[in-house]
Design a protein around this motif. Structure first.
Motif, PDB file in Angstrom:
ATOM      1  N   PHE A   1       0.829  -1.211   0.000  1.00 52.85           N
ATOM      2  CA  PHE A   1       0.000   0.000   0.000  1.00 52.85           C
ATOM      3  C   PHE A   1       0.857   1.252   0.000  1.00 52.85           C
ATOM      4  CE2 PHE A   1      -3.595  -2.611   1.298  1.00 52.85           C
ATOM      5  CZ  PHE A   1      -4.672  -1.922   0.757  1.00 52.85           C
ATOM      6  N   SER A   2       0.777   2.038  -1.053  1.00 49.49           N
ATOM      7  CA  SER A   2       1.330   3.388  -1.023  1.00 49.49           C
ATOM      8  C   SER A   2       0.311   4.295  -0.344  1.00 49.49           C
ATOM      9  CB  SER A   2       1.590   3.885  -2.448  1.00 49.49           C
ATOM     10  OG  SER A   2       0.356   4.026  -3.145  1.00 49.49           O
ATOM     11  N   GLY A   3       0.698   5.552  -0.087  1.00 46.30           N
ATOM     12  CA  GLY A   3      -0.251   6.489   0.497  1.00 46.30           C
ATOM     13  C   GLY A   3      -1.448   6.719  -0.407  1.00 46.30           C
ATOM     14  N   VAL A   4      -1.194   6.845  -1.709  1.00 45.52           N
ATOM     15  CA  VAL A   4      -2.277   7.068  -2.676  1.00 45.52           C
ATOM     16  C   VAL A   4      -3.212   5.861  -2.725  1.00 45.52           C
ATOM     17  CG1 VAL A   4      -2.770   7.287  -5.144  1.00 45.52           C
ATOM     18  CG2 VAL A   4      -1.050   8.756  -4.089  1.00 45.52           C
ATOM     19  N   MET A   5      -2.651   4.659  -2.602  1.00 44.70           N
ATOM     20  CA  MET A   5      -3.509   3.466  -2.596  1.00 44.70           C
ATOM     21  C   MET A   5      -4.423   3.448  -1.372  1.00 44.70           C
ATOM     22  SD  MET A   5      -0.862   0.554  -3.991  1.00 44.70           S
ATOM     23  CE  MET A   5      -1.974  -0.833  -3.726  1.00 44.70           C
ATOM     24  N   MET A   6      -3.926   3.929  -0.236  1.00 42.01           N
ATOM     25  CA  MET A   6      -4.772   4.002   0.958  1.00 42.01           C
ATOM     26  C   MET A   6      -5.940   4.965   0.724  1.00 42.01           C
ATOM     27  SD  MET A   6      -1.924   4.028   4.009  1.00 42.01           S
ATOM     28  CE  MET A   6      -0.684   2.733   4.117  1.00 42.01           C
ATOM     29  N   LEU A   7      -5.652   6.075   0.061  1.00 40.50           N
ATOM     30  CA  LEU A   7      -6.710   7.025  -0.268  1.00 40.50           C
ATOM     31  C   LEU A   7      -7.706   6.405  -1.238  1.00 40.50           C
ATOM     32  CD1 LEU A   7      -4.603  10.294  -0.773  1.00 40.50           C
ATOM     33  CD2 LEU A   7      -6.024   9.701   1.194  1.00 40.50           C
ATOM     34  N   GLN A   8      -7.183   5.699  -2.240  1.00 42.00           N
ATOM     35  CA  GLN A   8      -8.062   5.087  -3.230  1.00 42.00           C
ATOM     36  C   GLN A   8      -8.914   3.978  -2.631  1.00 42.00           C
ATOM     37  OE1 GLN A   8      -5.812   3.817  -6.646  1.00 42.00           O
ATOM     38  NE2 GLN A   8      -5.390   5.910  -7.322  1.00 42.00           N
ATOM     39  N   LEU A   9      -8.370   3.276  -1.638  1.00 40.10           N
ATOM     40  CA  LEU A   9      -9.165   2.235  -0.991  1.00 40.10           C
ATOM     41  C   LEU A   9     -10.404   2.834  -0.348  1.00 40.10           C
ATOM     42  CD1 LEU A   9      -9.581  -0.695  -0.153  1.00 40.10           C
ATOM     43  CD2 LEU A   9      -8.194  -0.235   1.881  1.00 40.10           C
ATOM     44  N   LEU A  10     -10.251   3.960   0.345  1.00 40.65           N
ATOM     45  CA  LEU A  10     -11.417   4.620   0.938  1.00 40.65           C
ATOM     46  C   LEU A  10     -12.393   5.045  -0.148  1.00 40.65           C
ATOM     47  CD1 LEU A  10     -12.994   5.784   3.299  1.00 40.65           C
ATOM     48  CD2 LEU A  10     -11.572   7.843   3.165  1.00 40.65           C
ATOM     49  N   GLU A  11     -11.884   5.566  -1.262  1.00 39.87           N
ATOM     50  CA  GLU A  11     -12.758   5.972  -2.368  1.00 39.87           C
ATOM     51  C   GLU A  11     -13.540   4.781  -2.915  1.00 39.87           C
ATOM     52  OE1 GLU A  11     -10.132   7.720  -5.195  1.00 39.87           O
ATOM     53  OE2 GLU A  11      -9.707   9.508  -3.964  1.00 39.87           O
TER      54      GLU A  11
END
Length: 299
Positions: free
Chosen positions: A70-80
């Motif tokens: 998980f990159s930081g952006v992937m963590m954001l995308q997971l919530l999305e």
């Protein structure tokens, strides 16, 4: 006074189970927008979602150059993606898997190194606990398809799914102790619920390598698939899940909501939730159709 406080507490607990409600807010010292700005600084990979007409979605952790960490952006995308799934009214089931025959190796170490303060660690923990709790409460029956390795945060993610399937050569390992930390995405609490406190303590403190046979024997996974080929294993997982999501979406989603309330709420609240779900189904199209076909069920 005590009764009033209890009633308020019960109401708050029930409200948390509603779709789209966050686990934490500013009253908990959690400032989501600030955390998002930090996570945006760590790009790489993606969380891809495919919603099929049969009501089964495919969520892919896609960062193969780093074993789908998980990159930081992937963590954001997971919530999305979770928010998108919360609004997918035709959905019944969900399969989570990783690209290129690997599930997930946890967090990208570049982000971990940069977020080395205790404050950052707690903020990240609250963000992922919130996301995975909302994921767990989705009115979809979810399955983690573990191919290759599921380590650290990847292992924690599997515990947020309703079921877990493994290919023969795959391994799940909670490596947190070796990193000098504990699970912080809710994985320890969910692991206890799945396999019990004694077994969970062994798995976590021993950083045990759970191969498919060991994980199946301890009840952590539900089945070991025949094929290790990425595409064929995904087909097997869909076939496995279809037995649980056959039927009208509103009924499957109602069943998942009832199970969630039974797991998380006090008995009185859970019973009330069952009545509320029933009120949306009784006399509805699926119910009336089943009554009309009643004779066929007895044959």
């Amino acid at each position: 006074m005590a009764k009033s406080l209890l009633t308020t507490s019960l109401s708050a607990r029930t409200k948390l189970l509603q779709t789209g409600v966050s686990l934490y807010n500013t009253s908990h010292g959690f400032h989501e927008e600030e955390v998002k700005k930090i996570l945006e600084q760590f790009p790489g990979g993606s969380i891809d979602l495919q919603k099929n007409q049969n009501g089964i979605g495919i969520l892919t952790l896609n960062n193969p150059n780093k074993m789908n960490a998980f990159s930081g952006v992937m963590m954001l995308q997971l919530l999305e993606r979770v928010i998108e799934l919360e609004n997918w009214t035709e959905g019944k089931g969900l399969i989570v898997h990783g690209a290129k025959n690997t599930f997930c190796s946890g967090s990208d170490l570049n982000a971990v190194k940069a977020l080395s303060t205790s404050e950052n660690g707690v903020a990240l923990s609250m963000f992922m606990q919130n996301t995975l709790t909302r994921f767990m409460r989705l009115p979809l029956i979810s399955v983690a398809l573990v191919q290759g390795w599921a380590m650290g945060g990847g292992a924690e993610f599997t515990t947020a799914c309703d079921f877990r399937l493994m290919t023969v050569e795959s391994v799940i390992r909670f490596v947190h102790k070796e990193m000098g930390i504990v699970p912080s995405w809710g994985g320890a609490s969910r692991l206890v619920e799945i396999i019990g406190s004694r077994q969970a303590l062994k798995v976590l403190s021993g950083t045990l390598k759970l191969d498919s046979k060991k994980a199946l024997n301890m009840g952590f996974v539900d089945e070991v698939l025949q094929s290790s080929d990425e595409a064929k294993a995904l087909e097997e997982a869909q076939e496995w899940l279809e037995q649980f999501v056959s039927g009208p979406p509103e009924v499957i989603r109602g069943l998942k909501k009832s199970v969630c309330s039974g797991r998380e709420l006090y008995l009185e609240e859970a019973l009330q939730n069952e009545r509320d779900v029933l009120a949306t189904l009784w006399g509805g199209p699926a119910n009336l159709d089943a009554i009309a076909k009643r004779g066929k069920h007895t044959k």
